[in-house]
Design an enzyme around this catalytic site. Structure first.
Site, PDB file in Angstrom:
ATOM      1  N   PHE A   1       0.862  -1.173  -3.448  1.00 42.83           N
ATOM      2  CA  PHE A   1       0.672  -1.833  -2.157  1.00 42.83           C
ATOM      3  C   PHE A   1       2.003  -2.108  -1.462  1.00 42.83           C
ATOM      4  CE2 PHE A   1      -3.810  -3.907  -2.081  1.00 42.83           C
ATOM      5  CZ  PHE A   1      -4.374  -2.710  -2.469  1.00 42.83           C
TER       6      PHE A   1
ATOM      7  N   ASP B   1      -7.855   4.437   5.304  1.00 48.39           N
ATOM      8  CA  ASP B   1      -8.016   3.140   4.657  1.00 48.39           C
ATOM      9  C   ASP B   1      -8.914   2.267   5.539  1.00 48.39           C
ATOM     10  OD1 ASP B   1      -7.691   1.080   2.887  1.00 48.39           O
ATOM     11  OD2 ASP B   1      -5.679   0.537   3.527  1.00 48.39           O
TER      12      ASP B   1
ATOM     13  N   LYS C   1     -12.450   2.140  -8.093  1.00 52.11           N
ATOM     14  CA  LYS C   1     -11.271   1.296  -7.865  1.00 52.11           C
ATOM     15  C   LYS C   1     -11.321   0.064  -8.761  1.00 52.11           C
ATOM     16  CE  LYS C   1      -9.124   0.561  -3.797  1.00 52.11           C
ATOM     17  NZ  LYS C   1      -9.021   0.192  -2.360  1.00 52.11           N
TER      18      LYS C   1
ATOM     19  N   THR D   1      -5.833  -0.189  -8.324  1.00 51.42           N
ATOM     20  CA  THR D   1      -5.378  -0.849  -7.106  1.00 51.42           C
ATOM     21  C   THR D   1      -4.661  -2.158  -7.427  1.00 51.42           C
ATOM     22  OG1 THR D   1      -6.123  -1.554  -4.913  1.00 51.42           O
ATOM     23  CG2 THR D   1      -7.580  -2.037  -6.755  1.00 51.42           C
TER      24      THR D   1
ATOM     25  N   GLU E   1     -14.915   0.192  -5.002  1.00 47.88           N
ATOM     26  CA  GLU E   1     -14.284  -0.829  -5.831  1.00 47.88           C
ATOM     27  C   GLU E   1     -15.273  -1.609  -6.702  1.00 47.88           C
ATOM     28  OE1 GLU E   1     -10.562  -3.870  -5.437  1.00 47.88           O
ATOM     29  OE2 GLU E   1     -11.063  -2.378  -3.936  1.00 47.88           O
TER      30      GLU E   1
END
Length: 334
Positions: free
Chosen positions: A182, A18, A136, A160, A100
């Protein structure tokens, strides 16, 4: 000698890095990697990546021509920068990279689809097959609908900013490739809401949320993969050992590598299929109702979109300043 926690984890879970830091990815050699606007912004400010930033800015300006506005150049540059980092990452990892969509499109289904097509086209122009890319998208209802269209086109998505079971079920029903619940951000919310300083790892609200989603998916045979994200400590990670994937920061990867304690498997598809779990139907009306009643999920989704938007705006400001310097150099022939 016992293997370290990272080695043990890799035997039951796909480990994903990440970070946008290419050097860190090279160090830990994960299967996949994820980025987001905050990570790209941080990486873009590192001296070792200035050449990538400069080349991206100049290419964006060149593509759009002399009459292009600064706003158009910066928008093009951000997309190209995200892809440029993605391409560098793909030179190192064997698997997929997540790139993303602009967070400002989170409630715009058609805009999200268009942006995803543009990102995939850039990767394909660089010789990268779409199978190695995960687009994403924020887990809004509009984002999930966009991802459903993209998946039918063979473009794989990573949903996400996912905090609630209603978001997870909607994603699974839409045939999404992967979701990123998350963990740490859920913990943050509960600590603030309750005034507690900490939770034992097994009682961590983020851990419990991902466990619930994982068991639901396996119970009902959904193909959507679960990738726990946004960790605050290695206790959260070890409690999710066995999850399909976990995306972990370089700092926590280092901690896992430095510990040799035993790591038992916590999540198991065989155990999940034997559980008694109620199936929940999620359409637009029920999604909205569940989202409105889940204070944590609604607040964190809104906060996450605003946070990624702010990171984008910060990066655009950095790019604007960098572009000005490059133009000044070009003007004096340096």
């Amino acid at each position: 000698m016992s293997s370290n926690l990272l080695e043990q984890l890799r035997k039951m879970t796909v480990v994903v890095a990440d970070t946008g830091d290419i050097q860190a990815i090279a160090q830990f050699k994960p299967q996949d990697a994820t980025t987001n606007p905050s990570l790209i912004t941080a990486a873009a400010q590192m001296p070792e990546y200035q050449e990538i930033v400069d080349q991206t800015l100049l290419k964006a300006k060149s593509d759009l021509g002399a009459g292009a506005s600064q706003e158009d150049i910066l928008t093009r540059a951000f997309d190209r920068l995200a892809v440029a980092f993605g391409l560098k990452i793909l030179e190192i990892i064997p698997g997929r990279v997540s790139t993303e969509v602009d967070a400002r499109l989170s409630y715009d289904t058609e805009g999200t689809i268009k942006k995803a097509h543009e990102l995939i086209a850039q990767y394909e122009a660089a010789g990268i097959a779409k199978e190695r890319i995960l687009i994403k998208i924020a887990s809004t209802w509009e984002g999930i609908r966009a991802a459903e269209v993209l998946e039918k086109e063979g473009i794989h998505c990573n949903l996400t900013l996912l905090f609630g079971i209603h978001q997870a079920i909607a994603c699974a029903e839409a045939g999404i490739t992967l979701i990123s619940p998350f963990v740490g951000r859920i913990l943050d919310w509960y600590k603030k809401d309750t005034g507690r300083d900490s939770y034992p790892a097994a009682e961590d609200p983020g851990v419990l949320s991902v466990t619930k989603i994982y068991n639901y998916y396996k119970k009902f045979g959904y193909k959507t993969e679960v990738m726990g994200a946004s960790f605050r400590n290695i206790g959260e990670i070890t409690e999710l050992a066995g999850c399909d994937l976990l995306t972990i920061s370089p700092q926590l990867l280092t901690e896992l590598q430095g510990s040799t304690t035993e790591l038992p498997r916590k999540l198991d598809p065989a155990k999940a299929t034997a559980m008694t779990i109620e199936k929940i139907a999620v359409d637009k009306a029920s999604y909205d109702k569940m989202h409105a009643s889940d204070r944590m999920a609604s607040e964190k989704l809104d906060e996450g979109i605003k946070g990624f938007t702010k990171a984008l705006e910060t990066l655009e400001q950095l790019l604007a300043e960098r572009l000005k310097k490059l133009e000044e150099k070009a003007a004096v022939g340096v």
